[in-house]
Design an enzyme around this catalytic site. Structure first.
Site, PDB file in Angstrom:
ATOM      1  N   HIS A  98       0.904  -1.206   0.027  1.00  0.00           N
ATOM      2  CA  HIS A  98       0.053  -0.085  -0.050  1.00  0.00           C
ATOM      3  C   HIS A  98       0.938   1.479   0.069  1.00  0.00           C
ATOM      4  O   HIS A  98       0.854   2.436  -0.932  1.00  0.00           O
ATOM      5  CB  HIS A  98      -1.079   0.082   1.168  1.00  0.00           C
ATOM      6  CG  HIS A  98      -1.930  -1.285   1.160  1.00  0.00           C
ATOM      7  ND1 HIS A  98      -2.219  -1.863   0.188  1.00  0.00           N
ATOM      8  CD2 HIS A  98      -2.400  -1.874   2.483  1.00  0.00           C
ATOM      9  CE1 HIS A  98      -2.950  -2.919   0.740  1.00  0.00           C
ATOM     10  NE2 HIS A  98      -3.075  -2.742   1.840  1.00  0.00           N
ATOM     11  N   TYR A 129      -5.073  19.411   1.518  1.00  0.00           N
ATOM     12  CA  TYR A 129      -5.129  20.950   1.871  1.00  0.00           C
ATOM     13  C   TYR A 129      -3.468  21.234   1.862  1.00  0.00           C
ATOM     14  O   TYR A 129      -2.625  20.683   1.837  1.00  0.00           O
ATOM     15  CB  TYR A 129      -5.619  21.233   3.258  1.00  0.00           C
ATOM     16  CG  TYR A 129      -5.205  20.181   4.459  1.00  0.00           C
ATOM     17  CD1 TYR A 129      -5.786  19.081   4.767  1.00  0.00           C
ATOM     18  CD2 TYR A 129      -4.061  20.779   4.929  1.00  0.00           C
ATOM     19  CE1 TYR A 129      -5.321  18.450   6.121  1.00  0.00           C
ATOM     20  CE2 TYR A 129      -3.721  20.050   6.315  1.00  0.00           C
ATOM     21  CZ  TYR A 129      -4.293  18.846   6.685  1.00  0.00           C
ATOM     22  OH  TYR A 129      -3.904  18.093   7.834  1.00  0.00           O
TER      23      TYR A 129
END
Ligand code: BG6
Length: 485
Positions: free
Chosen positions: A250, A373
């Site tokens: 992953h 962000y």
């Protein structure tokens, strides 16, 4: 679009993965009209001797959307369950697979798709030890037989081996039976919305193109934390550990997407060519740049040996030896039984010369609550001239409310039906991934590198912060690191 009958065969149908992930994903695809009941059937195959209805009842609970389910929703579930047939047999039984083939053929025929092609997808929700025999049985008895085209594909789940040799052996065994184009190696992180967004973010935005390199980026952190332990999976987990379970697949896949060069085109082969190059540029991992942990109580699980050396936590630094990334640490961190559940990528930029505090940072949060962000320095609003750190924030729930973000498995299964291998791991990619970790894993298996105990529900061993300090990073506000000023 392709037509003809579609048979999705779930091997290991009575197991945990099938119940929790695969059947619910198929159900969601069905609900959204991606599995046409006029052409498709779903078959479960496993050793347990149960009836069609017993299998249906076993999985129903994971499909019904909780207490407040409407009559309509319940009916949808029932209709879907009617598409499922069950065949029982062992994973090396000729009769079992002959029977399975007979069932599939019967339904292909009943669907009146004789004029069309036959598409057969075999999903191996099974331990890898049985992959070779199951693949052989499929090859011998269950291949698509239509003269009018179609295909046979197999989907396999990690772990693909335990180290380079065992993985290569497995690849060779399966590779003798199926072409690479027929093999779909799932890494479900590649199905997550914000992982799929990485290449778009990087290559479709002018902002990032000139900044994405060692001149501007100070470090990259890829972090996975879970607030629960191995619960019920201790036996599996103990054989593999956090590096094989999370980091080697992953987190490494994310690293590839962050670090790779722009592919020649967006075809699966070109994308994966670039990922392989990144993997081949990763330097051997140094023991001083690894810190392992094991949470207290891990060995209480009766299936885990008392003296287990298996890490449930790891922090490590990977270094990519190429012109773009030389000297930029990629800090990978994964742990179970920590204080929160979160997966995120932080790309920290170098400080602006002369500016003491406040660094730009891009944070890509995969879960929970998908968000991107950017930390920016702005003037503090008001009469005084001072600066503060603020955020440019794209939180998906706020910005795209009403949009359901698909489950990773849903997307990936649809890709296997459509024949798109972009989000699947290619054989050479897998090999290169094992090459990076195998020496370290062997040192851990031999007890040369040992995990440090940590308290469940904590941030992991404190020594992990010291490791980063040694590398020139000090901890600030909880989860991110900045170099000492
Ligand atoms: C799996 C691991 O691949 O990923 C599990 O085997 C882990 O140990 C899981 O819990 C995490 O997936 P997600 O999608 O919940 O982050």
């Amino acid at each position: 679009a392709e037509t003809g009958s579609l048979s999705i065969v779930l091997l290991g149908a009575s197991g945990d993965l099938a119940k929790k992930k695969t059947f619910p994903a198929l159900f969601n695809l069905y609900r959204q009209g991606f599995l046409n009941p006029d052409e498709g059937h779903i078959f479960g195959y496993a050793r347990t001797k149960i009836s069609d209805d017993e299998l249906r009842n076993h999985i129903r609970g994971n499909l019904v959307p909780g207490k407040g389910a409407s009559g309509e929703q319940l009916e949808e579930v029932s209709k879907f369950l009617q598409l499922i047939r069950y065949v029982s047999g062992s994973y090396d039984s000729e009769e079992g697979f002959q029977l399975l083939d007979k069932e599939i053929s019967k339904h292909e025929f009943s669907k009146n798709t004789k004029e069309g092609s036959s598409r057969r997808l075999f999903y191996l929700a099974l331990p890898p030890s049985v992959y070779p025999s199951v693949c052989k049985m499929i090859k011998n008895y269950c291949m698509n037989k239509s003269d009018l085209g179609g295909w046979t594909r197999i989907v396999v789940e990690k772990p693909f081996g335990k180290d380079l040799d065992s993985s290569e052996q497995l690849s060779a065994q399966i590779g003798e039976l199926f072409d690479e184009q027929q093999i779909y190696r799932i890494d479900h992180y590649l199905g997550k919305e914000l992982v799929q967004n990485l290449l778009v973010l990087r290559f479709a935005n002018r902002f990032f193109l000139p900044l994405w390199n060692r001149d501007n980026i100070d470090n990259v952190q890829i972090v996975f934390r879970e607030d629960f332990g191995t619960e019920g999976r201790g036996g599996y987990f103990d054989e593999y550990g956090i590096i094989r379970d999370i980091i080697q697949n992953h987190l490494l896949q994310i690293l590839c997407l962050i670090a790779m060069e722009k592919p020649i085109s967006l075809t699966p082969e070109h994308i994966r060519d670039e990922k392989v190059k990144v993997l081949q540029s990763v330097l051997p991992i140094e023991d001083e740049e690894v810190l392992l942990g094991q949470y207290d109580g891990y060995t209480d699980d009766p299936t885990v040996p008392d003296n287990s050396n298996t890490p449930t936590f790891a922090t490590m630094i990977l270094r990519i030896h190429n012109e773009r990334w030389e000297g930029v640490p990629f800090i990978l961190k994964a742990g179970k039984a920590l204080n929160s559940r979160k997966a995120e990528i932080r790309i920290q930029f170098k400080t602006v010369p002369g500016q003491k505090q406040g660094r730009n940072e891009i944070v890509i949060r995969l879960q929970p609550s998908e968000a991107i962000y950017m930390k920016v320095t702005v003037k503090q609003p008001g009469l005084e001239m001072s600066t503060i750190q603020s955020e440019l924030d794209l939180s998906y729930q706020q910005r795209y409310h009403g949009v359901t973000i698909p489950e990773a498995y849903e997307r990936l299964i649809l890709d296997t039906v459509r024949g798109d291998q972009q989000h699947f791991v290619r054989r050479d990619e897998l090999k290169a991934a094992w090459e990076i970790f195998t020496p370290l894993l062997h040192r851990i298996d031999n007890g040369e590198v040992k995990p440090i105990p940590y308290r469940p529900g904590s941030r992991g061993p404190e020594e992990a912060d010291q490791l980063l300090e040694r590398a020139g990073y000090v901890l600030t506000h909880g989860y991110s690191w900045v170099p000492p000023t």
